[in-house]
Design an enzyme around this catalytic site. Structure first.
Site, PDB file in Angstrom:
ATOM      1  NE  ARG A  89       2.539  31.300  76.108  1.00  0.00           N
ATOM      2  CZ  ARG A  89       3.119  31.599  77.280  1.00  0.00           C
ATOM      3  NH1 ARG A  89       3.367  32.850  77.598  1.00  0.00           N
ATOM      4  NH2 ARG A  89       3.457  30.647  78.122  1.00  0.00           N
ATOM      5  CG  HIS A 119       6.305  38.295  80.185  1.00  0.00           C
ATOM      6  ND1 HIS A 119       5.791  37.258  80.930  1.00  0.00           N
ATOM      7  CD2 HIS A 119       5.246  39.066  79.828  1.00  0.00           C
ATOM      8  CE1 HIS A 119       4.483  37.410  81.024  1.00  0.00           C
ATOM      9  NE2 HIS A 119       4.119  38.494  80.358  1.00  0.00           N
TER      10      HIS A 119
HETATM   11  P1  CMP Z   1       7.359  34.562  82.235  1.00  0.00           P
HETATM   12  O1  CMP Z   1       6.955  34.150  80.873  1.00  0.00           O
HETATM   13  O2  CMP Z   1       7.763  35.977  82.447  1.00  0.00           O
HETATM   14  O3  CMP Z   1       6.197  34.206  83.272  1.00  0.00           O
HETATM   15  C1  CMP Z   1       6.433  33.956  84.630  1.00  0.00           C
HETATM   16  C2  CMP Z   1       7.885  33.815  84.933  1.00  0.00           C
HETATM   17  O4  CMP Z   1       8.179  33.131  86.119  1.00  0.00           O
HETATM   18  C3  CMP Z   1       8.537  32.968  83.862  1.00  0.00           C
HETATM   19  O5  CMP Z   1       8.599  33.660  82.662  1.00  0.00           O
HETATM   20  C4  CMP Z   1       9.861  32.651  84.516  1.00  0.00           C
HETATM   21  O6  CMP Z   1      10.772  33.740  84.424  1.00  0.00           O
HETATM   22  C5  CMP Z   1       9.427  32.490  85.953  1.00  0.00           C
HETATM   23  N1  CMP Z   1       9.248  31.092  86.299  1.00  0.00           N
HETATM   24  C6  CMP Z   1       8.298  30.263  85.875  1.00  0.00           C
HETATM   25  N2  CMP Z   1       8.455  29.043  86.428  1.00  0.00           N
HETATM   26  C7  CMP Z   1       9.536  29.130  87.221  1.00  0.00           C
HETATM   27  C8  CMP Z   1      10.201  28.215  88.063  1.00  0.00           C
HETATM   28  N3  CMP Z   1       9.796  26.955  88.187  1.00  0.00           N
HETATM   29  N4  CMP Z   1      11.297  28.644  88.721  1.00  0.00           N
HETATM   30  C9  CMP Z   1      11.706  29.929  88.597  1.00  0.00           C
HETATM   31  N5  CMP Z   1      11.100  30.859  87.815  1.00  0.00           N
HETATM   32  C10 CMP Z   1      10.036  30.448  87.131  1.00  0.00           C
END
Ligand code: CMP
Length: 142
Positions: A89, A119
């Site tokens: 992360r 991710h």
């Molecule tokens: P990820 O780490 O894959 O986990 C959830 C995903 O949702 C995140 O990365 C983003 O791609 C998406 N995401 C999280 N918050 C938002 C937001 N406020 N608007 C759009 N996409 C989001």
């Protein structure tokens, strides 16, 4: 004694489309000491993306996120190192690349908060769920 930890990473469709990004992201992971113990390139459908991101069901971005994640090839990676979950992360950088630090994967390759290149599992229980979502035990290197 330090214990090895496993985490699940996905190179997302936006990064998979950018020339040079996939190789560079894998190289950044290896340079930080992550051992790739499983890897596959695949395309998931909308229902499979919804299953993976079930924890976000009901959030305003859920529909758009699952459309995006089923819009093209992704690469799923099973990674192993000490402190793998937190270290991944940190290497990824903030979810919103506008807030990502210099030297992070998202600072370099992400376009916006949704199309954010990569991710990584956020905790031990989600890492277990996410690894088992994409990999059977026999598919992981010893
Ligand atoms: P990820 O780490 O894959 O986990 C959830 C995903 O949702 C995140 O990365 C983003 O791609 C998406 N995401 C999280 N918050 C938002 C937001 N406020 N608007 C759009 N996409 C989001």
């Amino acid at each position: 004694m330090k214990t090895l930890e496993r985490t699940l990473s996905i190179i997302k469709p936006d990064a998979m489309k950018k020339p040079g990004a996939t190789g560079d992201i894998i190289s950044m992971l290896e340079q930080k000491g992550f051992r790739i113990i499983g890897a596959k390139m695949l395309e998931i459908n909308k229902a499979q993306a919804e299953g993976f991101y079930a924890v976000h069901a009901g959030k305003p971005f859920f529909d758009s996120l699952t459309n995006f994640m089923s819009s093209g090839p992704i690469m799923v990676l099973a990674l192993e190192k000490e402190n793998a979950i937190a270290d991944l992360r940190e290497l990824m950088g903030a979810t919103n690349p506008a807030n990502a630090k210099e030297g992070t994967i998202r600072k370099k390759w992400a376009a916006n908060i949704e199309k954010n290149a990569i991710h990584g599992s956020d905790a031990e229980d989600t890492a277990r769920f996410e690894l088992s979502y994409f990999f059977a035990g026999y598919e992981l290197a010893r």
